[in-house]
Design a protein around this motif. Structure first.
Motif, short mmCIF file in Angstrom:
data_model
loop_
_atom_site.label_atom_id
_atom_site.label_comp_id
_atom_site.label_asym_id
_atom_site.label_seq_id
_atom_site.Cartn_x
_atom_site.Cartn_y
_atom_site.Cartn_z
N GLU A 396 0.81 -1.21 0.00
CA GLU A 396 0.00 0.00 0.00
C GLU A 396 0.85 1.27 0.00
O GLU A 396 0.37 2.33 -0.40
N PRO A 423 -5.72 -0.02 -0.86
CA PRO A 423 -6.36 -1.24 -0.34
C PRO A 423 -7.11 -1.97 -1.46
O PRO A 423 -7.55 -1.36 -2.43
N TYR A 634 -5.73 -5.63 7.91
CA TYR A 634 -6.81 -6.20 7.13
C TYR A 634 -6.82 -7.70 7.31
O TYR A 634 -5.82 -8.32 7.65
#
Length: 636
Positions: A396, A423, A634
């Motif tokens: 990212e 993302p 995540y």
């Protein structure tokens, strides 16, 4: 559509640097739908906010360094403008060079006639060109009519209300048109924003923007996005991302070392467990087998007893006088056998109970080793999860460039835009995060001109040699193997949006090819992620279509006193997007002015309360900073 490449480029730029622009992330489908709007254009917050957010980065606010321009612009040719006045003040008188003396040439009637004809022709051409230039567009006239409140002043004061940002774009493009490299694209856009056959007013520019086609709007966004990459805000963000990537790499190396050391400890523990494990344990039968042998023994003794009883009974039939004595002996033997079996069974149960109550020293040590093995395995799993998180943070933070997955045999390039710098499903706190995807497609770009001429369009000798080997030319093979969709140059694009087609593509790639081996490896590594978001995109679009059909005209038509009114916002997905990021950070969206002083105090107080609450509940990254897109967590 001829502008698929710039369309993808601008969408990727706006989503990669959405934190700098203070924008919520948005899906590619919503972006395309917003750029295609021709009615109620200024009601679509997505379309308005992306223009205003980018424009605000080009020129500072009036209270920030006096509204300094953050990009390099060519000087304006309009009289009375800032650039022309600064140029006049800074201009120094330059000495006039002395004319060079040339030898006089002989003048004849033919030379005089030629010179007069050349002067007349050049004069006509100059007059025609000047006439054409004045009739291309009326952007200069519109800018001259608003000299006291030009586009820079409006941009410094953040006056975007009622479509004023469209006029700011016109003024910016007019000044950029003074650059010879940008003159043609800027003039093409200005011809549509300020057409020569309409009145030269700001209202004309605002109304004309709502009529622009998607190709022109993409060109406008491409120009201003390229300018924004020159600003300090974007450069500082890229520098921060590079520093974060350096820290993430160090942490990844440290975690890999710890994982390697834990793996070595686990290996030693396994060896210790093997040394402590008794050899008789592996050779001795399991409790299930022991129970099975006991049942067999019991069955055998019972059969033996029954057989002996039958023999004795048969004997008693022949020898009646000895019946009592033989039966008494048989009963004694059976009772003795049963007693021995009971004692053996009781002894085994006592041995097992004693073993369970009082384990030996070696068994205790073995249990400790087994427990340590489980702890080592859990520690290794934690290290592996942490490495995955760091790899995601690295992905990212990789924002300087869009990485290509690879090339196939026909030099087509493959892109998965969610692979780096964003993302997979967009920002988790975005207003359209419920969609569950960002782009959801694997994009294919055709070969550029140099690759096509050198590897696809061969010379005659190479073409004949290739035809002799494969019974077809390279373009013919490209047409056959690529199917109905073809990309002949770098300006043409295709895409995959179905997981089955992606699997067919992976199977089509050659395992031994120089380029396709790398591409196949990348696609196999990213396959699960790509197919997951392809399916999410398909599900979201299907739900949207079903909802649109269920609502029908009942939900989209509002009956009034005289006529029925069709609300386009109820039937389009792009209207569901709202810029929550700007509201959280600024207290208002980009296209709206700052709230009054009283409201601003209330907004600051509410923002401070949210920050105080967030300090207690909000997570931080490894540097102690609040989690943004980089450093977030995540589920994998």
């Amino acid at each position: 559509m001829r502008s698929v490449g710039p369309l993808l480029e601008t969408w990727d730029t706006l989503n990669v640097y959405c934190e700098v622009f203070q924008l919520d992330s948005f899906t590619f489908d919503d972006y395309v739908e917003a750029l295609q709007l021709t009615e109620d254009t200024y009601r679509c917050q997505l379309l308005v906010e992306i223009h205003c957010a980018v424009l605000k980065k080009l020129v500072n606010d009036v209270n920030d360094k006096n509204g300094q321009v953050q990009v390099s612009l060519p000087e304006s040719n309009l009289p009375g403008s800032e650039d022309s006045s600064l140029a006049d003040e800074s201009a120094l008188p330059s000495p006039t060079p002395e004319p060079e003396l040339k030898p006089a040439a002989r003048t004849t009637r033919s030379s005089l006639a030629k010179s007069e004809a050349a002067d007349v022709t050049s004069g006509l051409k100059h007059g025609q060109l000047s006439a054409v230039e004045t009739k291309v567009h009326h952007a200069a006239e519109v800018e001259q009519s608003t000299r006291s409140y030009d586009w820079k002043t409006r941009l410094r004061k953040r006056d975007f209300r009622n479509g004023q940002w469209a006029y700011i774009i016109m003024g910016l493009l007019l000044q950029l048109s003074n650059d010879p490299r940008r003159r043609k694209p800027c003039d093409d856009i200005l011809r549509k924003l300020a057409p020569p056959d309409q009145e030269a007013t700001v209202a004309t520019v605002i109304s004309q923007y709502s009529l622009l086609d998607i190709n022109t709007r993409v060109k406008v966004l491409e120009i201003i996005c390229m300018l924004s990459l020159e600003t300090k805000a974007i450069r500082n963000y890229m520098e921060d991302c590079n520093n974060n990537m350096t820290d993430f790499r160090k942490e990844k190396i440290d975690m890999q070392r710890k994982r390697k050391a834990a793996m070595e400890d686990l290996r030693l523990l396994h060896e210790e467990r093997k040394a402590l494990q008794p050899e008789s344990k592996t050779a001795s039968p399991t409790p299930e087998l022991e129970a099975l042998e006991d049942s067999k023994m019991n069955d055998a003794t019972e059969d033996e007893i029954e057989g002996e009883d039958e023999d004795e009974v048969m004997d008693t039939e022949e020898e009646a006088p000895h019946q009592g004595r033989s039966l008494r002996r048989a009963n004694d033997r059976a009772a003795q056998r049963q007693r021995r079996l009971g004692e053996e069974k009781l002894r085994k149960e006592r041995a097992q109970a004693d073993k369970a109550k009082k384990p030996s020293k070696q068994e205790k040590q073995l249990e400790k080793v087994v427990k340590k093995i489980e702890e080592a395995k859990e520690q290794i799993r934690e290290y592996e999860e942490e490495i995955l998180v760091i790899e995601n943070d690295l992905r990212e933070a990789d924002c300087p460039r869009t990485r290509v997955l690879g090339k196939d045999r026909f030099w087509n390039r493959y892109y998965w835009f969610e692979r780096n710098a964003m993302p997979y499903a967009g920002l988790p706190d975005s207003s359209t995060a419920f969609a569950g995807y960002a782009n959801g497609c694997l994009w294919v770009q055709g070969p550029d001109d140099m690759e096509r001429q050198g590897f696809i369009e061969l010379c005659d000798s190479e073409n004949a040699q290739y035809f002799k080997a494969f019974m077809m030319t390279v373009p013919e093979r490209k047409m056959i193997e690529e199917g109905p969709t073809h990309c002949f140059n770098a300006r043409q694009w295709g895409y995959y949006d179905d997981p089955d087609d992606l699997d067919k593509l992976i199977g089509w790639l050659d395992k031994n090819g120089v380029r396709e081996t790398k591409l196949r490896k990348e696609l196999q590594a990213q396959r699960d992620k790509i197919t997951t978001y392809m399916e999410k995109r398909k599900e979201f679009l299907e739900r949207s279509e079903e909802k649109k059909l269920e609502n029908g005209d009942v939900a989209t038509r509002i009956s009034t006193r005289t006529k029925s009114y069709h609300d386009p916002a109820s039937s389009r997905r792009c209207y569901a997007w709202s810029n929550l990021t700007a509201e959280r950070e600024n207290g208002h969206i980009h296209s709206e002015p700052k709230p009054p002083a009283n409201n601003r105090k209330q907004t600051k107080a509410a923002k401070k309360a949210v920050e105080e609450e967030g300090r207690q509940t909000r997570a931080t990254n490894r540097q102690g900073k609040a989690l943004t897109r980089q450093g977030s967590r995540y589920t994998f």
